[in-house]
Design an enzyme around this catalytic site. Structure first.
Site, PDB file in Angstrom:
ATOM      1  N   LYS A 160     -26.734   1.682  60.676  1.00 41.27           N
ATOM      2  CA  LYS A 160     -27.000   1.207  59.445  1.00 41.27           C
ATOM      3  C   LYS A 160     -27.067  -0.382  59.235  1.00 41.27           C
ATOM      4  CE  LYS A 160     -25.461   1.604  54.705  1.00 41.27           C
ATOM      5  NZ  LYS A 160     -24.584   2.019  53.735  1.00 41.27           N
ATOM      6  N   LYS A 181     -30.888   3.777  59.637  1.00 45.68           N
ATOM      7  CA  LYS A 181     -31.063   3.223  58.177  1.00 45.68           C
ATOM      8  C   LYS A 181     -31.283   1.913  58.146  1.00 45.68           C
ATOM      9  CE  LYS A 181     -28.955   3.503  53.841  1.00 45.68           C
ATOM     10  NZ  LYS A 181     -27.472   3.770  53.061  1.00 45.68           N
TER      11      LYS A 181
HETATM   12  C1  PBG Z   1     -23.240   2.973  50.726  1.00 45.55           C
HETATM   13  C2  PBG Z   1     -24.613   3.399  50.520  1.00 45.55           C
HETATM   14  C3  PBG Z   1     -25.753   2.719  50.442  1.00 45.55           C
HETATM   15  C4  PBG Z   1     -26.846   3.341  50.810  1.00 45.55           C
HETATM   16  C5  PBG Z   1     -26.561   4.676  50.989  1.00 45.55           C
HETATM   17  N1  PBG Z   1     -25.031   4.640  51.136  1.00 45.55           N
HETATM   18  C6  PBG Z   1     -25.942   1.320  49.890  1.00 45.55           C
HETATM   19  C7  PBG Z   1     -25.281   0.149  50.800  1.00 45.55           C
HETATM   20  O1  PBG Z   1     -24.718   0.214  51.798  1.00 45.55           O
HETATM   21  O2  PBG Z   1     -25.180  -1.004  49.917  1.00 45.55           O
HETATM   22  C8  PBG Z   1     -28.295   3.113  50.502  1.00 45.55           C
HETATM   23  C9  PBG Z   1     -29.258   4.085  50.113  1.00 45.55           C
HETATM   24  C10 PBG Z   1     -30.539   3.558  49.501  1.00 45.55           C
HETATM   25  O3  PBG Z   1     -30.921   2.606  49.723  1.00 45.55           O
HETATM   26  O4  PBG Z   1     -31.361   4.634  49.308  1.00 45.55           O
HETATM   27  N2  PBG Z   1     -22.617   2.371  51.301  1.00 45.55           N
HETATM   28 ZN    ZN Z   2     -20.824   1.477  50.984  1.00 49.17          ZN
END
Ligand code: PBG
Ligand code: ZN
Length: 325
Positions: A195, A248
């Protein structure tokens, strides 16, 4: 063989021919539909940064999940937007919390639908970080206990799969141990293994009310410039017991999806994130692009890159377009 003997256009002459030689087929079974759970009743509040996506109270969330199931979508991914936030995010492991309620309601009404829950503290903490703060920093090891408690609470409510998205080191192993010690060895883990610290999460942070109040997430999420590091992250999570890997965001990271597909054997998900969604919706609303064609092209591209599963806010629309052919 070269032109004029070989003419690639011969196999592009009709839709029937194109279908015969098509290499990638997007299926409704590939899709996972994210939903945002809030408290209350009959709440269907549109999220302004994500046109078409809503905050849903449990009753409405079950209806939306039923639509997904009727469309052939096999799974939903639940996020909670709680009313109460504090320093540790304690609402996250409240057995009567919104996600826990939503999970048990779906499992009661739609037992066949696969329920995945996002496990992260950022929507639950008052500072908006994905872990607890000690000495001005997100403390990795102290956070693991809280994430494990959250995952356990989701699993007890009936989640089929828990999906940690916090990017703390060691969380997959910690969650796996906790689940196993509590006789939840059949609850699977979909790890947001790779991520990136991405600006594409902007609209989601409005939806989840989870933007950090200070600093950013670059001390725990990955640097967008790194590909080899993605292989190390994936290897760790495989070792710690992940059942699925995830990359992601998706569209700016198709090379990473391909790399993970070629080097690991676990099912691979890709997250077509909020910014990717909202850019398409905004362009389409202006009449600048053909929404249906762009969405199907994006999703097919993610699949072609190597994803088995695609988490997308377009899932419900895509399912109906795929059905209509
Ligand atoms: C929580 C999380 C996030 C997303 C999924 N779980 C946001 C982040 O890390 O700030 C992003 C999902 C999206 O942008 O569609 N950690
Ligand atoms: Zn988070």
């Amino acid at each position: 063989m070269f032109f004029p003997e070989y003419r690639p256009r011969r196999l592009r002459r009709s839709e029937a021919l194109r279908k015969m030689v098509r290499e990638t087929t997007l299926l409704v079974e590939d899709l996972i539909y994210p939903l945002f759970a809030v408290s209350g009743q009959k709440v269907r509040r549109e999220i302004s940064s994500m046109p078409g996506i809503r905050h849903l109270s449990t009753d409405c969330l079950v209806e939306e999940a039923a639509k997904a199931q009727a469309a052939g979508i096999p799974a939903v991914l639940l996020f909670g937007v709680p009313e109460h936030k504090d320093g540790e995010g304690s609402e996250a492991w409240n057995d009567a919390g919104i996600v826990q309620q939503a999970v048990s309601a779906i499992k009661r009404e739609l037992p066949e639908l696969v329920v995945i829950t996002d496990v992260c503290l950022c929507a639950y903490t008052d500072h908006g970080h994905c872990g607890v703060i000690r000495n001005g920093e997100v403390d990795n090891d102290a956070t693991l206990k809280l994430l494990s408690a959250m995952a356990l609470s989701h699993a007890r409510a009936g989640a089929d799969i828990v999906a940690p998205s916090d990017m703390m080191d060691g969380r997959v192993g910690a969650i796996r141990r906790t689940l196993d010690e509590n006789a939840l060895q059949n609850t699977a883990i979909m790890s947001y293994a790779i991520k990136y610290a991405s600006a594409y999460y902007g609209p989601f942070r409005e939806a989840a009310e989870s933007a950090p109040r200070f600093g950013d997430r670059r001390s725990y999420q990955m640097d967008p410039a790194n590909r080899r590091e993605a292989l190390r992250e994936a290897a760790l999570d495989v070792e710690e017991g992940a059942d699925f890997l995830m990359v992601k965001p998706a569209l700016a990271y198709l090379d990473v999806i391909r790399e993970i597909r070629e080097n690991f054997h676990l099912p691979l998900a890709a997250y077509n994130v909020s910014g990717e969604y909202s850019m398409v919706k905004a362009s389409a609303a202006n009449g600048w692009i053909d929404e249906r064609r762009v969405v199907l092209e994006n999703l097919t591209g993610i699949k072609r890159a190597g994803a088995d599963l695609i988490i997308s806010y377009h899932a419900l629309d895509a399912a109906s377009w795929l059905r209509d052919g």
